[in-house]
Design a protein around this motif. Structure first.
Motif, short mmCIF file in Angstrom:
data_model
loop_
_atom_site.label_atom_id
_atom_site.label_comp_id
_atom_site.label_asym_id
_atom_site.label_seq_id
_atom_site.Cartn_x
_atom_site.Cartn_y
_atom_site.Cartn_z
N LEU A 157 42.24 23.66 11.59
CA LEU A 157 41.43 22.52 12.02
C LEU A 157 41.36 21.49 10.90
O LEU A 157 40.98 21.81 9.77
CB LEU A 157 40.02 22.98 12.39
N LYS A 158 41.73 20.25 11.20
CA LYS A 158 41.68 19.17 10.22
C LYS A 158 40.47 18.30 10.50
O LYS A 158 40.32 17.77 11.60
CB LYS A 158 42.96 18.33 10.28
N LYS A 181 41.97 8.79 12.74
CA LYS A 181 43.10 9.02 13.63
C LYS A 181 44.41 8.98 12.86
O LYS A 181 45.32 9.78 13.11
CB LYS A 181 43.10 7.96 14.74
N ASN A 210 45.37 12.08 11.23
CA ASN A 210 45.56 13.20 12.17
C ASN A 210 44.40 14.19 12.14
O ASN A 210 44.59 15.40 12.35
CB ASN A 210 46.87 13.93 11.90
N ASP A 233 41.36 16.24 13.50
CA ASP A 233 41.02 16.76 14.82
C ASP A 233 39.62 16.36 15.24
O ASP A 233 39.29 16.39 16.43
CB ASP A 233 41.13 18.29 14.83
N CYS A 234 38.79 16.00 14.26
CA CYS A 234 37.42 15.59 14.55
C CYS A 234 36.81 14.93 13.32
O CYS A 234 37.34 15.05 12.21
CB CYS A 234 36.56 16.78 14.98
N PRO A 285 39.41 20.15 22.56
CA PRO A 285 40.56 20.21 21.65
C PRO A 285 40.25 20.98 20.36
O PRO A 285 41.12 21.67 19.84
CB PRO A 285 40.83 18.73 21.36
N ILE A 286 39.01 20.88 19.88
CA ILE A 286 38.61 21.63 18.69
C ILE A 286 38.62 23.12 18.98
O ILE A 286 39.18 23.92 18.23
CB ILE A 286 37.20 21.20 18.22
N LYS A 301 42.01 24.53 19.32
CA LYS A 301 42.72 24.57 18.04
C LYS A 301 42.33 25.81 17.23
O LYS A 301 43.19 26.46 16.62
CB LYS A 301 42.40 23.29 17.24
#
Length: 296
Positions: free
Chosen positions: A151-152, A224, A227, A229-230, A290-291, A294
């Protein structure tokens, strides 16, 4: 950076403030659940009231300090350190605490508080923020059961969480790292987010909506581009701009983000193995699916 004094108790007078009982319910829920899991007892501040935010102070500095000071005094009556999750409530309460100890200010503020029926004269409690307590007082690493590998995250601090240094003092006001550290402890990858302390435009959202949208867009654009993820944060007002207004910004500028915005307590809760719905993550405007996909 000042040296932190470790609390002598695991109990706090918890001040949720207006937002956490309304628009930021997921922050309130996740704070309570995570703190309980970590052995911290939160006693909701009895008879708490609005801290006044930035609005009250713009009308009258002394009245603004008295409104926030009232909650500090109530925590003093409970003989417990005051803990706030909302960075705005925390900042205002910490400012009030400083004013109540300042010989040049305290008499005027205490006089207004006396008219409110509050007559506390001496203060020896601390005003703390949940991020401060989580990063400085608790060994979270040993409690992680579900590392958030892959997770990024972009950690966003905003204007009030660590500023100014003489009010906060537990993290750098210019380049804070506390939420970065907590995210890494949870197993997430932290991106190099240069906008981490940029203003999102929250205070001017109503009066200067277009300018606020531009400020928010810059933050979303960078996250964004990295990249992420949140975005992880600790401020309900910032969440309003970054999450609630995200669709409006997408429409206005013909862009697409679909970028989840979550609170640091939710991130930690996931790493502790707590179910997403128990953390209130089903209450978000921008889907957090999406989190969750992931980290599976």
């Amino acid at each position: 950076m000042k040296t932190m004094i470790k609390p002598t108790t695991t109990q706090y007078a918890y001040y949720p403030g207006c937002s956490l009982h309304t628009t930021a319910r997921e922050f309130d829920i996740s704070t309570r659940v995570v703190m309980k899991e970590l052995g911290i007892e939160l006693q909701e501040l009895q008879d708490w009231s609005c801290c006044g935010g930035s609005i009250a102070a713009s009308v009258s500095h002394d009245m603004g300090m008295a409104m926030a000071g009232r909650n500090v005094a109530l925590a003093q009556k409970q003989n417990l350190d005051l803990l706030a999750s909302c960075s705005g409530c925390y900042n205002k309460s910490a400012r009030a605490m400083k004013a109540l100890k300042d010989d040049n200010e305290k008499d005027k503020i205490m006089a207004i508080m006396s008219e409110m029926g509050i007559d506390v004269k001496d203060y020896n409690i601390q005003v703390r923020n949940v991020v401060d307590v989580l990063v400085n007082d608790i060994d979270i690493a040993s409690r992680v059961v579900k590392p958030l590998t892959g997770l990024k995250v972009a950690c966003y601090y905003g204007c009030l969480l660590t500023r100014p240094a003489d009010i906060t003092g537990w993290d750098s006001p210019r380049f804070p790292t506390s939420m970065d550290k907590l995210s890494r402890i949870c197993g997430a990858e932290v991106v190099d987010f240069q906008s981490k302390t940029s203003c999102c435009g929250g205070p001017i959202l109503v009066s200067q909506e277009e300018r606020a949208f531009h400020l928010t867009k810059q933050i979303l654009d960078e996250a964004k581009s990295l990249n992420a993820d949140c975005i992880v944060l600790a401020c309900p007002l910032c969440d309003t701009n970054l999450e609630l207004r995200q669709a409006d910004i997408e429409k206005k500028f013909n862009v697409t983000y679909n970028l989840p915005i979550i609170y640091i307590t939710e991130l930690i809760g996931l790493a502790l193995g707590i179910k997403p719905n128990k953390l209130g993550m089903n209450k978000h405007i921008v889907s957090v699916k999406p989190i969750l996909e992931k980290i599976k």
